[in-house]
Design a protein around this motif. Structure first.
Motif, short mmCIF file in Angstrom:
data_model
loop_
_atom_site.label_atom_id
_atom_site.label_comp_id
_atom_site.label_asym_id
_atom_site.label_seq_id
_atom_site.Cartn_x
_atom_site.Cartn_y
_atom_site.Cartn_z
N ASP A 171 0.73 -1.05 0.10
CA ASP A 171 0.15 0.15 0.07
C ASP A 171 0.83 1.28 -0.14
OD1 ASP A 171 -2.51 -1.39 0.25
OD2 ASP A 171 -2.16 -1.78 2.18
N TYR A 209 -4.74 2.70 7.12
CA TYR A 209 -3.75 2.24 5.97
C TYR A 209 -2.64 3.29 5.84
CZ TYR A 209 -6.88 -1.49 4.42
OH TYR A 209 -7.69 -2.54 4.36
N GLN A 246 -12.75 -11.53 -1.36
CA GLN A 246 -13.56 -10.69 -2.46
C GLN A 246 -12.89 -10.42 -3.53
OE1 GLN A 246 -14.17 -6.73 -0.73
NE2 GLN A 246 -16.20 -6.77 -1.40
N ASN A 258 -20.63 -0.19 2.44
CA ASN A 258 -19.45 -0.35 1.87
C ASN A 258 -18.43 0.68 2.41
OD1 ASN A 258 -21.26 -0.32 -1.30
ND2 ASN A 258 -19.97 -2.09 -0.33
N GLY A 259 -17.29 0.08 2.60
CA GLY A 259 -16.24 1.11 3.21
C GLY A 259 -16.18 1.24 4.66
N SER A 260 -17.07 0.21 5.28
CA SER A 260 -17.29 0.47 6.94
C SER A 260 -16.25 -0.30 7.37
CB SER A 260 -18.76 -0.11 7.34
OG SER A 260 -18.65 -1.33 6.82
N GLY A 261 -15.37 -1.06 6.91
CA GLY A 261 -14.17 -1.76 7.38
C GLY A 261 -14.06 -3.04 7.78
N LYS A 262 -15.11 -3.74 6.78
CA LYS A 262 -15.26 -5.19 7.19
C LYS A 262 -14.15 -6.05 6.74
CE LYS A 262 -19.06 -5.35 4.67
NZ LYS A 262 -19.13 -3.85 4.43
N THR A 263 -13.66 -5.81 5.49
CA THR A 263 -12.71 -6.37 4.89
C THR A 263 -11.60 -6.44 5.69
OG1 THR A 263 -13.68 -6.55 2.45
CG2 THR A 263 -11.44 -6.89 2.92
N THR A 264 -11.00 -5.18 6.09
CA THR A 264 -9.94 -4.72 6.78
C THR A 264 -9.96 -5.50 8.22
OG1 THR A 264 -10.09 -2.60 5.92
CG2 THR A 264 -8.49 -2.89 7.70
N HIS A 285 -23.38 -8.77 2.18
CA HIS A 285 -24.52 -7.88 2.25
C HIS A 285 -25.65 -8.64 1.94
CE1 HIS A 285 -21.76 -4.40 2.04
NE2 HIS A 285 -20.97 -5.21 1.02
#
Ligand SMILES: Nc1ncnc2c1ncn2[C@@H]1O[C@H](COP(=O)(O)OP(=O)(O)OP(=O)(O)O)[C@@H](O)[C@H]1O
Length: 623
Positions: free
Chosen positions: A148, A386, A459, A413-419, A573
């Protein structure tokens, strides 16, 4: 043309350039001081790559130069014998052993030179491979966060191009320097005999051209460093325009003019930068040649003066001219070698710097063995930002995953789930808070061993250009769950049945015999990959986004069955699919705002209840 273009984009000054500035500011002598360490490093690399070739190359180069020197001394001898007075038959006969020595030395010199070249030709690809292997070994071992960081990408770009030539360039330069100095040593004996003033004069005569090549080397390095970011952008664009993944989108969005203009813009910037450098190099070369010519003229003038003043007799003038030419060539060779070593050293230092940087970025790992089964995972007050971001992706997040549970993460979306899932999966390290496995801090656990306990259906999973079978078994090979069961559970059996060579079919149509799958078919392969890994913790990040309704239902049923002996962390989702989760965490802007079972969250009438009602209403109203 304005100095527009990439300013403010990739070409703004970067921290990494601090190193370039330091290196490019370093003159020849600074580099000469650093060279021994670099040479030691490259010799170790060469030795590890091929001992035989390293020894042959060094020994043969040395021997070839020794025979060049001996040949020259024998030639000087012969010429002196023949021309110190009028040549006679006796003098010729007396010179015969010397002539034989000249011929013998020439033959041996040629033989050793060829042997050295042969070893060198063998070493070159081996060294390149070794350097590249070192590069990929390190890049695959750094913290994921390095990817990153744009600086890291620039380093990789520059090092990938220079890694191929750095080590061999430096090694050859060292050999050339050694050869030149041996040659110089040999003729300096002869010149010393003729007149001691000639040698320093010859050395001085080589200074202008050496200055010019050192300057050219520095400019060339500065150019490579200066255009690295632009080159990376250019090659990314080139890949997008020449390879399959973006080919359809380029056409359907009529992006061609835009992309070509962008490509041309970067190209013009790079060319302008390079041409400016060529001008600087040419100017240096012109000055170098002009002063070099004058200096050479002075050497001959000095010889003429010595002849005129009677300090050198006319009879040995031929030897003097020959020796001056030899000494000039040897000096140029030695100084050219030093300059090459300087240039190669600049590039190789980049490589060495990158190796050190990549080693410093290497993944940290504890040494404690992970719990045998998943045990309880507790995430306690973690925050994470990040490297390239200003705002945190997660702030003070706490969740618990008990063994055998299915825990769902939901949110916009973008709420931090994947992170969050990546942190639990040991891919990123949080800047604050802790993650514990069975009470043991994740930092203390052996990271590779921990990952063996985790299967991730990501994902953005990779479409490996490998066979269907390898796409499923990759990372586990023969040690995963029974393949038949996995194929059935993931629905990948139907995909594989339709492939021309079954599991052996290459899943990339850009290779002979390869084919492509649809998005949903690929997703089944990805689910199969996760199930085959047969790990106690399964992390599923949107595992069914591309699946049709029937397949989606089947997959969730499989995952539920899979979860009987295992723990599942599920991100989706499709809220209908998380009803049966043991616990649901709702994230918003990187924070957990609600948690509980489906029933409890519905009762609460909060964000989850609103999202669920919206989704179910959409189905019931349209259905
Ligand atoms: N590599 C990255 N560098 C910088 N910011 C990132 C990076 N990856 C994600 N982010 C940011 O972190 C935040 C959380 O992203 P994350 O992928 O965790 O969200 P998510 O809840 O999984 O979203 P989605 O439902 O869309 O998959 C977002 O604001 C995103 O822009």
């Amino acid at each position: 043309m304005a100095d527009e273009v990439l300013d403010g984009l990739e070409l703004k000054e970067q921290a990494w350039w601090a190193h370039d500035a330091e290196v490019t500011a370093s003159g020849l002598f600074t580099m000469v001081r650093r060279l021994p360490a670099l040479i030691r490093d490259v010799l170790v690399l060469s030795w590890q790559t091929s001992r035989v070739d390293t020894v042959v190359m060094m020994a043969a180069t040395l021997l070839s130069e020794i025979f060049t020197a001996l040949g020259l001394l024998a030639t000087t001898d012969v010429l002196t014998q023949l021309f110190s007075a009028v040549p006679t038959a006796e003098r010729l006969a007396a010179a015969l052993p010397g002539i034989a020595a000249v011929v013998g030395a020439a033959v041996l010199r040629a033989a050793f030179r060829e042997a050295g070249q042969w070893a060198r030709d063998r070493l070159e690809p081996l060294l390149t491979q070794a350097a590249q292997t070192r590069l990929v070994t390190l890049t695959t071992g750094v913290e994921l966060a390095a990817f990153d960081d744009p600086d890291f990408h620039d380093q990789v770009q520059r090092t990938s191009s220079t890694a191929t030539r750095g080590p061999s360039m430096l090694l050859w330069a060292v050999m050339e320097t050694v050869s030149g100095f041996i040659g110089l040593l040999a003729v300096s004996g002869a010149l010393g005999v003729l007149h001691p003033v000639l040698l320093p004069l010859i050395l001085l005569a080589a200074v202008p051209s050496t200055w010019a090549s050192v300057r050219a080397a520095r400019v060339s390095y500065q150019v490579t460093a200066g255009i690295a970011a632009a080159r990376r952008r250019q090659s990314t664009l080139q890949d997008l325009m020449t390879q399959r993944p973006a080919a359809a989108e380029i056409r359907s969005y009529t992006m061609r003019p835009y992309l070509l203009a962008e490509f041309g813009r970067i190209y013009r910037w790079v060319i302008r930068y390079e041409l400016r450098a060529v001008r600087r190099q040419q100017l240096a070369a012109i000055w170098g040649s002009a002063f070099g010519g004058i200096a050479k003229g002075l050497v001959y003038a000095a010889l003429g003066l010595l002849l005129w003043s009677g300090q050198v007799v006319l009879a040995v003038a031929a030897t003097a001219v020959l020796a001056i030419q030899r000494a000039g060539a040897a000096t140029e060779q030695a100084l050219h070698g030093v300059n090459q070593a300087y240039e190669a050293g600049l590039f190789y230092e980049d490589y060495v710097h990158f190796i050190a940087d990549a080693a410093a970025r290497a993944e940290s790992s504890g040494s404690t063995a992970p719990p045998a089964e998943t045990d309880r995972i507790r995430v306690d007050g973690i925050s994470f930002t990040y490297p390239a971001a200003d705002t945190p992706a997660l702030t003070d997040v706490s969740i618990t995953v008990n063994p055998g549970e299915i825990v769902a993460l939901v949110g916009e979306n973008g709420s931090g789930k994947t992170t969050l899932a990546k942190i639990i999966g040991g891919l990123y390290l949080p800047q604050a808070g802790t993650v514990t496995w069975g009470g043991v801090d994740q930092h203390a656990i052996d990271r590779t061993a921990l990952r063996e306990k985790i299967a991730v259906i990501a994902q953005d999973f990779t479409h490996w250009p490998l066979s269907a079978g390898e796409n499923i078994t990759i990372g586990r090979h023969d040690s995963g769950a029974p393949l038949d069961e996995v194929l059935t559970a993931s629905g990948a059996d139907a995909v594989v049945d339709r492939l021309p060579y079954g599991l052996d079919t290459m899943l990339d149509p850009s290779y002979q015999g390869g084919t492509e799958l649809s998005g949903g078919q690929w997703q089944r392969i990805a689910v199969a990959r996760g199930l085959y890994r047969d790990a106690p913790l399964l992390i599923c990040d949107e595992p069914t986004a591309a699946l049709d309704a029937r397949s989606e239902h089947a997959i969730f049923e499989s995952i539920r069955r899979h979860a009987v002996q295992r723990t599942v962390l599920m991100i989706t989702h499709r809220l209908a699919s998380v009803r049966w989760a043991d616990r649901i965490y709702v994230l918003e802007h990187g924070k957990v705002i609600e948690q509980g079972t489906h029933a409890a969250l519905m009762e609460r009438s909060g964000v989850y209840a609103e999202m669920f009602t919206l989704q179910s209403r959409a189905y019931t109203e349209e259905g």
